[in-house]
Design an enzyme around this catalytic site. Sequence first.
Site, PDB file in Angstrom:
ATOM      1  N   GLY A  65       0.146  -1.490  -0.245  1.00 38.84           N
ATOM      2  CA  GLY A  65       0.126  -0.068   0.145  1.00 38.84           C
ATOM      3  C   GLY A  65       1.179   1.116   0.014  1.00 38.84           C
ATOM      4  O   GLY A  65       1.655   1.335   0.444  1.00 38.84           O
ATOM      5  N   GLN A 212      -6.748  -9.286  -2.148  1.00 36.74           N
ATOM      6  CA  GLN A 212      -6.887  -7.296  -1.058  1.00 36.74           C
ATOM      7  C   GLN A 212      -7.801  -7.687  -0.024  1.00 36.74           C
ATOM      8  O   GLN A 212      -8.044  -6.784   1.279  1.00 36.74           O
ATOM      9  CB  GLN A 212      -6.046  -6.384  -1.567  1.00 36.74           C
ATOM     10  CG  GLN A 212      -4.442  -7.155  -2.079  1.00 36.74           C
ATOM     11  CD  GLN A 212      -4.357  -7.795  -3.678  1.00 36.74           C
ATOM     12  OE1 GLN A 212      -4.709  -7.908  -3.801  1.00 36.74           O
ATOM     13  NE2 GLN A 212      -2.679  -6.887  -3.497  1.00 36.74           N
ATOM     14  N   ASP A 253      -1.616   4.754  -6.093  1.00 38.15           N
ATOM     15  CA  ASP A 253       0.114   4.681  -5.771  1.00 38.15           C
ATOM     16  C   ASP A 253       0.882   5.699  -6.820  1.00 38.15           C
ATOM     17  O   ASP A 253       1.664   5.567  -5.988  1.00 38.15           O
ATOM     18  CB  ASP A 253       0.558   3.208  -6.531  1.00 38.15           C
ATOM     19  CG  ASP A 253      -0.938   1.777  -6.147  1.00 38.15           C
ATOM     20  OD1 ASP A 253      -2.042   1.299  -5.744  1.00 38.15           O
ATOM     21  OD2 ASP A 253       0.076   1.113  -4.351  1.00 38.15           O
ATOM     22  N   LYS A 264      -4.250  -0.329  -7.983  1.00 41.71           N
ATOM     23  CA  LYS A 264      -4.929  -2.118  -8.067  1.00 41.71           C
ATOM     24  C   LYS A 264      -5.764  -2.849  -9.505  1.00 41.71           C
ATOM     25  O   LYS A 264      -6.253  -2.221 -10.136  1.00 41.71           O
ATOM     26  CB  LYS A 264      -5.482  -2.497  -6.935  1.00 41.71           C
ATOM     27  CG  LYS A 264      -5.547  -4.089  -7.190  1.00 41.71           C
ATOM     28  CD  LYS A 264      -3.905  -4.407  -7.327  1.00 41.71           C
ATOM     29  CE  LYS A 264      -2.695  -4.108  -6.441  1.00 41.71           C
ATOM     30  NZ  LYS A 264      -2.411  -5.152  -6.437  1.00 41.71           N
TER      31      LYS A 264
HETATM   32  C1  LIG Z   1      -3.761   3.399  -1.245  1.00 40.52           C
HETATM   33  S1  LIG Z   1      -2.176   2.441  -0.959  1.00 40.52           S
HETATM   34  C2  LIG Z   1      -3.174   0.839  -1.547  1.00 40.52           C
HETATM   35  C3  LIG Z   1      -3.430   0.390  -2.964  1.00 40.52           C
HETATM   36  O1  LIG Z   1      -2.180  -0.513  -2.916  1.00 40.52           O
HETATM   37  C4  LIG Z   1      -2.323  -1.208  -3.531  1.00 40.52           C
HETATM   38  O2  LIG Z   1      -1.595  -1.796  -3.938  1.00 40.52           O
HETATM   39  P1  LIG Z   1      -0.920  -3.286  -3.590  1.00 40.52           P
HETATM   40  O3  LIG Z   1      -1.770  -3.956  -2.297  1.00 40.52           O
HETATM   41  O4  LIG Z   1      -0.397  -3.540  -4.826  1.00 40.52           O
HETATM   42  O5  LIG Z   1       0.333  -2.608  -2.705  1.00 40.52           O
HETATM   43  C5  LIG Z   1      -3.767  -1.116  -4.284  1.00 40.52           C
HETATM   44  O6  LIG Z   1      -3.304   0.281  -5.548  1.00 40.52           O
HETATM   45  C6  LIG Z   1      -4.448  -0.201  -3.295  1.00 40.52           C
HETATM   46  O7  LIG Z   1      -5.162   0.442  -4.577  1.00 40.52           O
END
Ligand SMILES: CSC[C@H]1O[C@H](OP(=O)(O)O)[C@H](O)[C@@H]1O
Length: 380
Positions: A65, A212, A253, A264
């Site tokens: 995140g 997630q 991100d 995501k």
């Molecule tokens: C608001 S940051 C959360 C953001 O990060 C996630 O990606 P990952 O689980 O691969 O780190 C996803 O894009 C979330 O929206």
Amino acid sequence: MADQDAQSPVGIEPPALPSIRWAGLPEGPAVVLLDQTRLPAEEVELLCTDVPALVRAIQTLAVRGAPLLGIAGAYGVALAAIRGDDMAEASGLLELARPTAVNLGYGVRRAAGAYWAALDRGEGARRAAAVALAEAEALHREDAEASRRMARYGLALLEELLPGGGHQLLTHCNSGALVSGGEGTAFAVALEAHRAGQLRRLWVDETRPLLQGARLTAYEAARNGMAYSLLTDNAAGSLFAAGEVDAVLIGADRIAADGSVANKVGSYPLAVLAQYHHVPFIVVAPTTTVDLQTPDGASIVVEQRPGREVTELTSSRIGVGGEAGGVPVAPLGTQAYNPAFDITPPELITAIVTEEGAVSPVTGVGLAELCARSSQVTIS
Ligand SMILES: CSC[C@H]1O[C@H](OP(=O)(O)O)[C@H](O)[C@@H]1O
């Protein structure tokens, strides 16, 4: 249609363990993480006592995140400094651990910049290490405050766009306390609506392949006593068609200077659905996620992840990236396309909500004005 009386499991408390904390242990310093690959089955802390261990945790999404990656990167720099590691090497390893979330590089460069500036002032390595740690702790606090402010701005926007409360909000992936020094970004807005008695239901996309949503957002919603329902990613369209989605809330991100949003994978199709069904599509992210040096969405590097995350199902017990591998769901040798993120263009976004307020419609000028208000330390 989904059961109209969806209720979250009862008797579940808010998260007992923080997503991240610093520990100055007798045997040496450590960045301590709530291991997100073990959730929701187990709440297990992962102690990272050196930078390679922290890089592995980032790459296997034990910590994940955007905002939380920035905090982890900053603590990683402090860890290297206190250990007396090669600081240029440590910073490079951390910054390159995952390419898309701009916050990771921001956090690393912010703590490293503080370290080098202390050395340039003639302060010794020990003092410079303490300065790096203080910068990481400041970033941690600032992110928690940004989370509180985004939640308030986001709720005010929902009240403006959807007068009358009783919203059914859809979210994708996970953007709660597990991505933040506070209560998160998009999820924090849904939580604020819940606390204000304005949330009828949170629709939670499971978010294949690493789930997630199912593993983490449902976990956070349950622990906060929110009414929520889980759905497969491919069921979202039918909810829009049935008029069961009042707004979409997602995190980010990296946000490019023109307002393009990397988030995501699966976010872009939701934006198309939202526009077709005239539903607000709201991105919630701190200004540290805005990258004015990246001009547009085409310039954002989208992380490509291992195909086995698509071709295998792994239990949370062995970790989503567990070396032991999971249950094959495709013939051995199947090639898989597995981008971790996709790009949503600004014209499909109703508003971007930051800790400095919201920009709507989304324009580069409006975004730059929000960032100019931010008290966040700017770094090159
Ligand atoms: C608001 S940051 C959360 C953001 O990060 C996630 O990606 P990952 O689980 O691969 O780190 C996803 O894009 C979330 O929206």
